[in-house]
Scaffold this motif. Structure first.
Motif, short mmCIF file in Angstrom:
data_model
loop_
_atom_site.label_atom_id
_atom_site.label_comp_id
_atom_site.label_asym_id
_atom_site.label_seq_id
_atom_site.Cartn_x
_atom_site.Cartn_y
_atom_site.Cartn_z
N PRO A 41 0.69 -1.30 -0.11
CA PRO A 41 -0.04 0.02 -0.10
C PRO A 41 0.77 1.33 -0.18
O PRO A 41 0.46 2.25 -0.76
CB PRO A 41 -0.85 -0.12 1.31
CG PRO A 41 -0.32 -1.45 2.05
CD PRO A 41 0.44 -2.08 1.12
N ASP A 42 1.92 1.27 0.89
CA ASP A 42 2.83 2.60 1.01
C ASP A 42 3.72 2.76 -0.11
O ASP A 42 4.04 3.72 -0.88
CB ASP A 42 3.31 2.57 2.38
CG ASP A 42 3.97 1.69 2.64
OD1 ASP A 42 4.25 0.65 2.06
OD2 ASP A 42 4.99 1.87 3.74
N LYS A 43 4.85 1.74 -0.31
CA LYS A 43 5.82 1.53 -1.41
C LYS A 43 5.78 0.05 -2.02
O LYS A 43 5.10 -0.63 -1.58
CB LYS A 43 7.06 1.99 -0.59
CG LYS A 43 7.19 3.39 -0.08
CD LYS A 43 8.58 3.57 0.53
CE LYS A 43 8.46 4.88 1.32
NZ LYS A 43 9.87 5.20 2.28
N SER A 44 6.81 0.20 -2.87
CA SER A 44 6.66 -1.26 -3.43
C SER A 44 7.78 -2.08 -2.87
O SER A 44 8.59 -1.45 -2.08
CB SER A 44 7.18 -0.97 -4.90
OG SER A 44 8.46 -0.71 -5.01
N GLY A 45 7.87 -3.36 -3.01
CA GLY A 45 8.72 -4.11 -2.37
C GLY A 45 10.15 -3.82 -3.07
O GLY A 45 11.15 -4.20 -2.35
N PHE A 46 10.30 -3.31 -4.28
CA PHE A 46 11.34 -2.69 -4.74
C PHE A 46 11.89 -1.52 -3.96
O PHE A 46 13.10 -1.59 -3.56
CB PHE A 46 11.23 -2.54 -6.35
CG PHE A 46 11.09 -3.46 -7.31
CD1 PHE A 46 11.86 -4.69 -7.45
CD2 PHE A 46 9.82 -3.36 -7.84
CE1 PHE A 46 11.48 -5.58 -8.35
CE2 PHE A 46 9.27 -4.54 -8.61
CZ PHE A 46 10.20 -5.70 -8.81
N ASP A 47 11.19 -0.73 -3.59
CA ASP A 47 11.69 0.40 -2.84
C ASP A 47 12.08 -0.08 -1.30
O ASP A 47 13.06 0.35 -0.78
CB ASP A 47 10.37 1.36 -2.27
CG ASP A 47 9.72 2.05 -3.62
OD1 ASP A 47 10.56 2.54 -4.60
OD2 ASP A 47 8.79 2.36 -3.67
N ASN A 59 21.96 -4.12 4.97
CA ASN A 59 22.20 -4.62 3.72
C ASN A 59 22.87 -6.00 3.49
O ASN A 59 22.73 -6.68 2.25
CB ASN A 59 23.21 -3.77 3.04
CG ASN A 59 24.76 -3.66 3.62
OD1 ASN A 59 24.97 -4.39 4.50
ND2 ASN A 59 25.39 -2.67 3.07
N HIS A 60 22.86 -6.65 4.47
CA HIS A 60 23.47 -8.26 4.26
C HIS A 60 22.28 -9.10 4.28
O HIS A 60 22.32 -10.43 4.11
CB HIS A 60 24.25 -8.50 5.69
CG HIS A 60 23.46 -8.51 6.79
ND1 HIS A 60 23.25 -7.33 7.60
CD2 HIS A 60 22.76 -9.57 7.58
CE1 HIS A 60 22.50 -7.62 8.75
NE2 HIS A 60 22.31 -8.97 8.57
N ILE A 61 21.01 -8.49 4.63
CA ILE A 61 19.89 -9.46 4.65
C ILE A 61 19.07 -9.63 3.19
O ILE A 61 18.79 -8.98 2.41
CB ILE A 61 18.44 -8.84 5.61
CG1 ILE A 61 19.10 -8.45 7.00
CG2 ILE A 61 17.31 -9.66 5.46
CD1 ILE A 61 17.98 -7.49 7.68
N PRO A 62 19.21 -11.03 3.24
CA PRO A 62 18.67 -11.39 1.95
C PRO A 62 17.18 -11.01 1.68
O PRO A 62 16.33 -11.12 2.73
CB PRO A 62 18.49 -13.05 1.73
CG PRO A 62 19.36 -13.24 2.98
CD PRO A 62 19.46 -12.14 3.61
N VAL A 63 16.70 -10.86 0.49
CA VAL A 63 15.35 -10.51 0.39
C VAL A 63 14.79 -10.95 -1.19
O VAL A 63 15.27 -11.42 -1.99
CB VAL A 63 15.12 -8.83 -0.11
CG1 VAL A 63 13.73 -8.48 -0.66
CG2 VAL A 63 15.93 -8.10 0.92
N ILE A 64 13.57 -11.74 -0.64
CA ILE A 64 12.74 -12.31 -1.60
C ILE A 64 11.70 -11.65 -1.90
O ILE A 64 10.79 -11.30 -0.92
CB ILE A 64 12.54 -13.83 -1.13
CG1 ILE A 64 13.74 -14.77 -1.04
CG2 ILE A 64 11.53 -14.42 -2.24
CD1 ILE A 64 13.26 -16.17 -0.32
N LEU A 65 11.47 -11.21 -3.27
CA LEU A 65 10.10 -10.36 -3.63
C LEU A 65 9.04 -11.53 -4.19
O LEU A 65 9.58 -12.10 -5.11
CB LEU A 65 10.43 -9.36 -4.64
CG LEU A 65 11.67 -8.20 -4.06
CD1 LEU A 65 11.74 -7.24 -5.07
CD2 LEU A 65 10.95 -7.48 -2.66
N VAL A 66 7.96 -11.23 -4.02
CA VAL A 66 6.87 -12.18 -4.32
C VAL A 66 5.78 -11.28 -4.99
O VAL A 66 5.51 -10.26 -4.65
CB VAL A 66 6.08 -12.84 -3.35
CG1 VAL A 66 5.03 -13.82 -3.86
CG2 VAL A 66 7.17 -13.85 -2.54
#
Length: 67
Positions: A41-47, A59-66
């Motif tokens: 709702p507020d920003k995208s997962g890319f943001d 910055n070391h945390i892995p991110v999975i975008l669905v």
């Protein structure tokens, strides 16, 4: 059975309902992985990913975008 319940049996799950809350949880709780929807709702997962990767503490945390 919901996806969260399946993961909850093995992992400690924290839920955030927006980018700012997710960043706060990652900073305060120290997370091992971020699983995020692309559309929020507020920003995208890319943001969210950009903000995590631009923060030296996160910055070391892995991110999975669905989607």
């Amino acid at each position: 059975m919901s996806d969260k319940r399946v993961l909850d049996e093995t992992y400690d799950i924290l839920s955030a309902f927006g980018t700012d809350e997710a960043l706060a949880l990652a900073t305060e709780q120290g997370v091992d992985l971020v699983l995020s929807d692309v559309a929020m709702p507020d920003k995208s997962g890319f943001d969210l990913c950009r903000e995590l990767k631009s923060n030296i503490q996160l910055n070391h945390i892995p991110v999975i975008l669905v989607t």
